[in-house]
Design an enzyme around this catalytic site. Sequence first.
Site, PDB file in Angstrom:
ATOM      1  N   HIS A 248      18.665  60.681  13.872  1.00  0.00           N
ATOM      2  CA  HIS A 248      19.843  61.524  14.107  1.00  0.00           C
ATOM      3  C   HIS A 248      21.077  60.912  13.419  1.00  0.00           C
ATOM      4  O   HIS A 248      22.104  60.681  14.062  1.00  0.00           O
ATOM      5  CB  HIS A 248      20.088  61.681  15.617  1.00  0.00           C
ATOM      6  CG  HIS A 248      20.842  62.935  15.947  1.00  0.00           C
ATOM      7  ND1 HIS A 248      20.504  63.777  16.971  1.00  0.00           N
ATOM      8  CD2 HIS A 248      21.924  63.500  15.373  1.00  0.00           C
ATOM      9  CE1 HIS A 248      21.344  64.786  17.015  1.00  0.00           C
ATOM     10  NE2 HIS A 248      22.216  64.649  16.036  1.00  0.00           N
TER      11      HIS A 248
ATOM     12  N   ARG B 100      19.553  70.405  15.588  1.00  0.00           N
ATOM     13  CA  ARG B 100      19.079  69.862  16.855  1.00  0.00           C
ATOM     14  C   ARG B 100      17.555  69.946  16.910  1.00  0.00           C
ATOM     15  O   ARG B 100      16.954  70.895  16.397  1.00  0.00           O
ATOM     16  CB  ARG B 100      19.657  70.668  18.021  1.00  0.00           C
ATOM     17  CG  ARG B 100      21.123  70.392  18.259  1.00  0.00           C
ATOM     18  CD  ARG B 100      21.327  68.953  18.722  1.00  0.00           C
ATOM     19  NE  ARG B 100      22.714  68.679  19.051  1.00  0.00           N
ATOM     20  CZ  ARG B 100      23.602  68.109  18.237  1.00  0.00           C
ATOM     21  NH1 ARG B 100      23.249  67.748  17.015  1.00  0.00           N
ATOM     22  NH2 ARG B 100      24.836  67.888  18.631  1.00  0.00           N
TER      23      ARG B 100
HETATM   24  C1  GLV Z   1      25.756  65.154  16.059  1.00  0.00           C
HETATM   25  O1  GLV Z   1      24.672  65.596  16.057  1.00  0.00           O
HETATM   26  C2  GLV Z   1      26.912  65.898  16.455  1.00  0.00           C
HETATM   27  O2  GLV Z   1      26.816  66.867  17.216  1.00  0.00           O
HETATM   28  O3  GLV Z   1      28.006  65.511  16.003  1.00  0.00           O
END
Ligand code: GLV
Length: 308
Positions: A271, A223
């Site tokens: 991400h 994160r």
């Molecule tokens: C992505 O970051 C997830 O939490 O699956």
Amino acid sequence: MAILLNNNGYGNRPWQRELSQLMPDQQIHIFPDIPDRAAISYALVWDHPDGDLATYPNLRAILSLGAGVEHLTRDPDLPNLPIIRLSDPTVAADMARHSLFWVLNFQRGYRQYHAQQDQKLWQRHDPLPAHEFSVAILGLGRIGRAVAGLIQQAGYPVLGWDLSASTEPGIESYSGLTGLNEMLGKTRLLINCLPLTNDTEHLIDKAFLARLPNQTFLVNISRGAVVDSQAVVQALQSGHLAGAALDAFEQEPLPEDSPFWSVPNLHITPHMSGATYARSAAKVVAENIQRMEQGKAPFPLYDRAQGF
Ligand code: GLV
């Protein structure tokens, strides 16, 4: 019994298609078109609107459509029900391959060759050999272990740190604060796999980065908030960090006017290292619903006390 599906921002149709094939007898309702709130037993959600999950009187469990659950726990009106994280082995394997890509890229200097191509420059570099390029993994949970295993198979020495001591075959393991300092001092490339909790927020800050040897590389696949991105930018600018690959940010999507886009040696991905796809993850979710229907425990249950 019916299922609420709200994969906010990432599309519901593929989930609906896969889930209806796996559970043909179940009614699946896509948010916000819920004909009967009282009929909903399971909520499959990503980034739901705060308060919504408290409006289903017969809800039995909440299943996250991603590995992380901060999108749930930030809801002040979250009902006190079991929360099941999504543990899809395909996602962990993708994250391991993403990490290996950056290990190879940074160790062999592919990004330099990429830049040289623009200049039509034919010039070799002499990299540190793989067996001297120590890769350290922060967090030896399911994802950290998958990452460690693949990088080790590729011939790199792998060091690993977690809160409590663990022994993983082939990994030089460290724990506790002293262990962390010892590991950081030996690191050529650090991969953060720690989840975001109260204890890990901005863990990788200026003081933390200063404990890494000069010219270290950093990869973040967890994160954004575990990393103080400003501190990373400063460390890149001073040359203390030789490169960084960040897949997650405190603010996502990263705004167009963010200064991070144009920091030299900072590589940004949106991400995607462990993006969840219904084609593999729906099976994991359906199996958990079937387990609960048979009175068995789903896996993995989010532990509110531990925060992950
Ligand atoms: C992505 O970051 C997830 O939490 O699956």
